[in-house]
Design an enzyme around this catalytic site. Sequence first.
Site, PDB file in Angstrom:
ATOM      1  N   CYS A   1       0.826  -1.201   0.000  1.00  0.00           N
ATOM      2  CA  CYS A   1       0.000   0.000   0.000  1.00  0.00           C
ATOM      3  C   CYS A   1       0.867   1.261   0.000  1.00  0.00           C
ATOM      4  CB  CYS A   1      -1.001  -0.054   1.139  1.00  0.00           C
ATOM      5  SG  CYS A   1      -2.487   0.890   0.755  1.00  0.00           S
TER       6      CYS A   1
ATOM      7  N   HIS B   1      -3.665  -5.137   0.544  1.00  0.00           N
ATOM      8  CA  HIS B   1      -3.112  -5.642   1.807  1.00  0.00           C
ATOM      9  C   HIS B   1      -3.137  -7.160   1.859  1.00  0.00           C
ATOM     10  CE1 HIS B   1      -2.628  -1.806   3.924  1.00  0.00           C
ATOM     11  NE2 HIS B   1      -3.658  -1.415   3.188  1.00  0.00           N
TER      12      HIS B   1
ATOM     13  N   GLU C   1      -1.553  -9.056   3.677  1.00  0.00           N
ATOM     14  CA  GLU C   1      -1.386  -9.578   5.042  1.00  0.00           C
ATOM     15  C   GLU C   1      -2.706 -10.006   5.670  1.00  0.00           C
ATOM     16  OE1 GLU C   1      -1.063  -6.432   4.120  1.00  0.00           O
ATOM     17  OE2 GLU C   1      -1.541  -5.003   5.710  1.00  0.00           O
TER      18      GLU C   1
HETATM   19  N1  GLN Z   1      -2.145   6.796   2.513  1.00  0.00           N
HETATM   20  C1  GLN Z   1      -2.202   6.019   1.318  1.00  0.00           C
HETATM   21  C2  GLN Z   1      -3.535   6.141   0.601  1.00  0.00           C
HETATM   22  O1  GLN Z   1      -4.515   6.511   1.214  1.00  0.00           O
HETATM   23  C3  GLN Z   1      -1.883   4.568   1.625  1.00  0.00           C
HETATM   24  C4  GLN Z   1      -2.887   3.912   2.513  1.00  0.00           C
HETATM   25  C5  GLN Z   1      -2.377   2.620   3.112  1.00  0.00           C
HETATM   26  O2  GLN Z   1      -1.175   2.365   3.089  1.00  0.00           O
HETATM   27  N2  GLN Z   1      -3.254   1.835   3.688  1.00  0.00           N
HETATM   28  O3  GLN Z   1      -3.634   5.871  -0.565  1.00  0.00           O
END
Ligand code: GLN
Length: 547
Positions: free
Chosen positions: A381, A506, A508
Site C-alpha cells: 500500500c 493488503h 497480510e
Molecule cells: N495513505 C495512502 C492512501 O490513502 C496509503 C494507505 C495505506 O497504506 N493503507 O492511498
Amino acid sequence: MVKHIFITGGVVSSLGKGLTSAAIGMILERRGLKVSMQKLDPYINVDPGTMSPYQHGEVYVTDDGAETDLDLGHYERFTHAELTRDSNYTTGKIYSEVIARERRGDYLGRTVQVIPHITDAIKEGIRSGVGRGTDVALTEIGGTVGDIESLPFLEAIRQFALEQGPDDVLFVHLTLLPYLRASGEMKTKPTQQSVGKLREIGIQPHVLICRTEQPMTEEMRQKISLFCNVRKGAVIEERDVDFSIYEVPTMLVAAGLDDLIVDHLGLPREPRTDLDEWGAMLERLRRTTETVEIAVVGKYIELHDAYKSIYESLAHAGIASGVNVQIRKVQAEDILEEGLDLLEGAHGLLIPGGFGERGLEGKIRAIQWAREGGVPFFGICLGMQCATVEFARNVLGLDRAHTIEHSPDTPHPVIALMEDQAGVDKGGTMRLGAYACDLRDGSRVRALYGTDAVRERHRHRFEFNNAYREQFEENGMKVAGVNPERDLVEIVELPDHPFFVGVQFHPEFKSRPLQPHPIFRGFVAAAVQRARGGGRSTSVVAPRALA
Ligand code: GLN
C-alpha cells in the site's frame, strides 16, 4: 439450532481474549463443526477506521470492506469463519442504528432506552453475525468486566441466554492469576472478584480460562471452583506460551476444553478434534534453526499491534521456508537522522501501509537502498506508493516526484487521485475491501500465485497515476497486476531485481499459518537466498542526495 459461546474477559485487558476466542473457534472447527466468529467492542467510535494505530493497533479489513478490530485477524488466521461487517459491532454502531430508527419514528413515540432498545439492537447484531450453516457462533465481548461501557453488552448476552435456553449457550470467562514474585505465589482473588461482578449482572460463567505464568496447583483450582461456582474440571489453565501463539489451541485441547464445550452444548463427541496438521506445523517451527532478518520500516514501529497481520504473515512464510523470521523494527524517521546503517545486514526490507507524512522520506531512502543493493523488497500500500515515488525520482529523473497525498503541488504526481475520485471528501471515500486483480503473464507474482486472477483487500485513497505508466514500464518497473474494472495499477515489480514487488492492496489480511500468502512466501524465500548467499546488503551505489 445454533449454539452460542460468549467470551468475556476480567481482571485486566490485553489477556489475549481475541487469540483465545480464535483458538476455541479453531478447535471446534477441527471437530467438523461450522463456526461463526464475532467481536462486540464497547467503545463509542462507530468503527476503528478513524482511530490512531497507537490507540487501537491495526485496522483489519474484511472482504466486504468493513474496517474492524484486529481480533478479527486472529479469527481469520485460526478459522474459516466468514467475516463481514456484521462480525464487529461497537457501541457507536449500535447507538447510530437505534438513533436512526428513533429519527425515522420507528419507536412510535415511546421513550428509547438502554433496556430494551439498545440491548435489543445488540441481540439483533449477535444474530446477524451468525453465518449460514453455522453450528456454533462465538461472540467475544471486548473490554473488561466491570467497565461502565461493557454493561449493555453483558446485559444483552444475559437476556440472549435466557431467550435461547440454558443448553444452547456457554459463557467463557478469561481471567488472570497474577504471580507475586515476593511471596512466590499466584493469586486467585482478582478472578473471584471478576466472576463476582459477572454474577451480579446475572451471568454465571460455565468455563474459566485462567492466564498464568506458573502452573496452577490442584488446590488453587479447587479454590477457584468453590469461590466462583464453576465446576473444577471447567477451570482451565492457559499458561504463557514460550515460543508461539499457535500453541494455544493445542494447549486448550490438552486441558480438555474441547470435550467440555461439546458436552455442555449437547454436541456430538465424535469426531475428535483433529490437530494433526496443526501439530506438524508447530513441530516444524520448533525444529527450525535457520534465521532470516527482515527490516520493517514503518511509522508506528514501537507498537507491535500496529503491524500485527504483517508480522504474522512473515512468520507464516517463514514456516513455509523452514526458517525463523526475525523482525528488525526500524522507525522510518530515524533513517534520515541515523542513516542506512540501521538497515545493514537485513536480508529483506518490508514497508507496510500507512497514512501521513512522518517518516515518508526515510521509507523512500530505505527503498532506494534495497533497490540499488539487490535486497529483497516488499512494499504494501503506502510501501508500494513510496517505491513508485523512489523510482520516479531516482530512475526516471522526475524531480520532486511525489504522491499528491503529501505534496499536492508536485510537478510529477506519480501517485494521485483518479479522475472520478477528484473533488471528493476524505471521510468514507477510501477504496475498501476486496477487488479483482488480473496478473500479467510472465510476471513474478503470476508465478507465485499460480493463477492469473486474484482478489485482494484494499484500504487506501490514492492510486498509481496511469499517465506515467508507459514511462515506468519502459524503464524497468513493470505493472504486474491491474484491476480490470477500472484499469488501476495494483502491483508493480522490477524483473531485474532478486525480489522487488509493490502491491496497492493488503495481502497480510489473507495469510494463514497453514496457507501462507504467496507473495509473502516469495519474499521470505528471496530473503533466505540472500542470507545463504552471504547476506551482504550494503548499497552498491553511493546514496544520492535526498530530493
Ligand atoms: N495513505 C495512502 C492512501 O490513502 C496509503 C494507505 C495505506 O497504506 N493503507 O492511498
